[in-house]
Design a protein around this motif. Structure first.
Motif, PDB file in Angstrom:
ATOM      1  N   PHE A   7      40.702  35.543  35.438  1.00  0.00           N
ATOM      2  CA  PHE A   7      40.499  35.345  36.866  1.00  0.00           C
ATOM      3  C   PHE A   7      40.176  36.688  37.521  1.00  0.00           C
ATOM      4  N   LEU A   8      39.168  36.666  38.385  1.00  0.00           N
ATOM      5  CA  LEU A   8      38.846  37.850  39.161  1.00  0.00           C
ATOM      6  C   LEU A   8      39.635  37.824  40.452  1.00  0.00           C
ATOM      7  N   ILE A  19      31.020  44.849  44.660  1.00  0.00           N
ATOM      8  CA  ILE A  19      31.479  46.045  43.947  1.00  0.00           C
ATOM      9  C   ILE A  19      32.985  46.212  44.081  1.00  0.00           C
ATOM     10  N   ASN A  20      33.548  45.871  45.243  1.00  0.00           N
ATOM     11  CA  ASN A  20      35.006  45.950  45.402  1.00  0.00           C
ATOM     12  C   ASN A  20      35.725  45.008  44.443  1.00  0.00           C
ATOM     13  N   VAL A  21      35.209  43.796  44.282  1.00  0.00           N
ATOM     14  CA  VAL A  21      35.818  42.839  43.342  1.00  0.00           C
ATOM     15  C   VAL A  21      35.733  43.387  41.920  1.00  0.00           C
ATOM     16  N   LEU A  22      34.570  43.926  41.551  1.00  0.00           N
ATOM     17  CA  LEU A  22      34.396  44.482  40.205  1.00  0.00           C
ATOM     18  C   LEU A  22      35.366  45.636  39.951  1.00  0.00           C
ATOM     19  N   TYR A  53      36.331  46.791  36.350  1.00  0.00           N
ATOM     20  CA  TYR A  53      34.955  46.862  35.851  1.00  0.00           C
ATOM     21  C   TYR A  53      34.267  48.066  36.480  1.00  0.00           C
ATOM     22  N   ILE A  54      33.455  48.750  35.706  1.00  0.00           N
ATOM     23  CA  ILE A  54      32.685  49.882  36.223  1.00  0.00           C
ATOM     24  C   ILE A  54      31.258  49.403  36.486  1.00  0.00           C
TER      25      ILE A  54
END
Length: 264
Positions: A2-3, A130-133, A138-139
């Motif tokens: 889950f993200l 990008i904030n979620v990644l 995650y990069i």
């Protein structure tokens, strides 16, 4: 899996760094992408991951493609370079993915165009994605969408894209990895004894020091880096220009072990 959208704001104390890596750095000034250089970047990020989180703007798609194919053209056609970028981009991301995974790092691909920075909805989507990644470890590996846009092929080797992204994300630090020990004084270049400007407080004075030049594999040069730094300066973000050809260049800069330029 889950993200999570916040994850306690990623414990919110990590320093967010936008690292821009140019073609000359990634190839180590050869005709091939250097896996060793990408390993060096991965190794440093792994060392710093407890205190820093990274977003990478990476050039190199065209350089990768040239290792696999040769597209002929009777003139210097921008469409040929766009085609090369299209061929090279998945290879570039695969190399990042494979090497970063060896260091326990997760990566994702983001392709952006300058038009994305002109629309409010697009800018919001970039920041949110990008904030979620990043909050899920995650990069993001960002490059210009060269298949539909030509700005970075023509100008700047992703310097401006890096600066715009850094400003949009309101990062803590913008690092430009290049092939010099930062910006040299004009006088020292003319006398062939390069001397690094270690700290810049007067940006107008800095502009007077720039000697116009292009990098061998990239489309940038120091002028485009100064222009990028002016974007981040206006966003109140500190910019470091560091020699990415050296091993451990990020960690060494943090520890002030190497000469580099710091633009306050």
């Amino acid at each position: 899996m889950f993200l999570e959208t916040d994850k306690y704001d990623n414990m919110q104390k990590k320093k967010r760094i936008l690292l821009k890596v140019g073609s000359n750095t990634l190839t180590k000034e050869t005709d091939n992408i250097s896996r060793g250089k990408i390993e060096d970047i991965a190794n440093q990020i792994a060392k710093l991951q407890d205190t820093c989180e990274f977003v990478i703007v990476s050039s190199g798609a065209i350089a990768v493609a040239k290792q696999f194919v040769k597209l002929e053209s009777k003139r210097k056609d921008i469409n040929i370079k766009q085609a090369l970028a299209s061929i090279g981009q998945p290879h570039l991301i695969r190399i990042y993915q494979e090497i970063f995974r060896e260091y326990g790092l997760l990566t994702s691909q983001c392709l952006l165009s300058y038009s994305d920075f002109e629309k409010k909805e697009s800018k919001t989507n970039i920041v949110n994605t990008i904030n979620v990644l990043v909050n899920n470890n995650y990069i993001p590996i960002i490059n210009e969408n060269d298949t539909v846009a030509t700005d970075e092929i023509k100008f700047g080797d992703n310097d401006k894209l890096g600066a715009l992204t850094a400003s949009l994300l309101e990062v803590d630090l913008f690092i430009i990895a290049t092939n010099t020990n930062g910006i040299y004084t004009k006088e020292s270049i003319e006398s062939k004894t390069p001397k690094t400007i270690s700290e810049v407080l007067d940006f107008d004075e800095l502009k007077k020091q720039v000697v116009s030049s292009k990098s061998s594999h990239g489309s940038g040069g120091m002028q485009s880096k100064i222009e990028a730094a002016s974007v981040t300066k206006n966003a109140n973000i500190e910019t470091w220009i560091v020699n990415g050809l050296e091993d451990n260049f990020i960690v060494n800069a943090f520890e002030n072990k190497v000469p580099f330029t710091k633009i306050k």
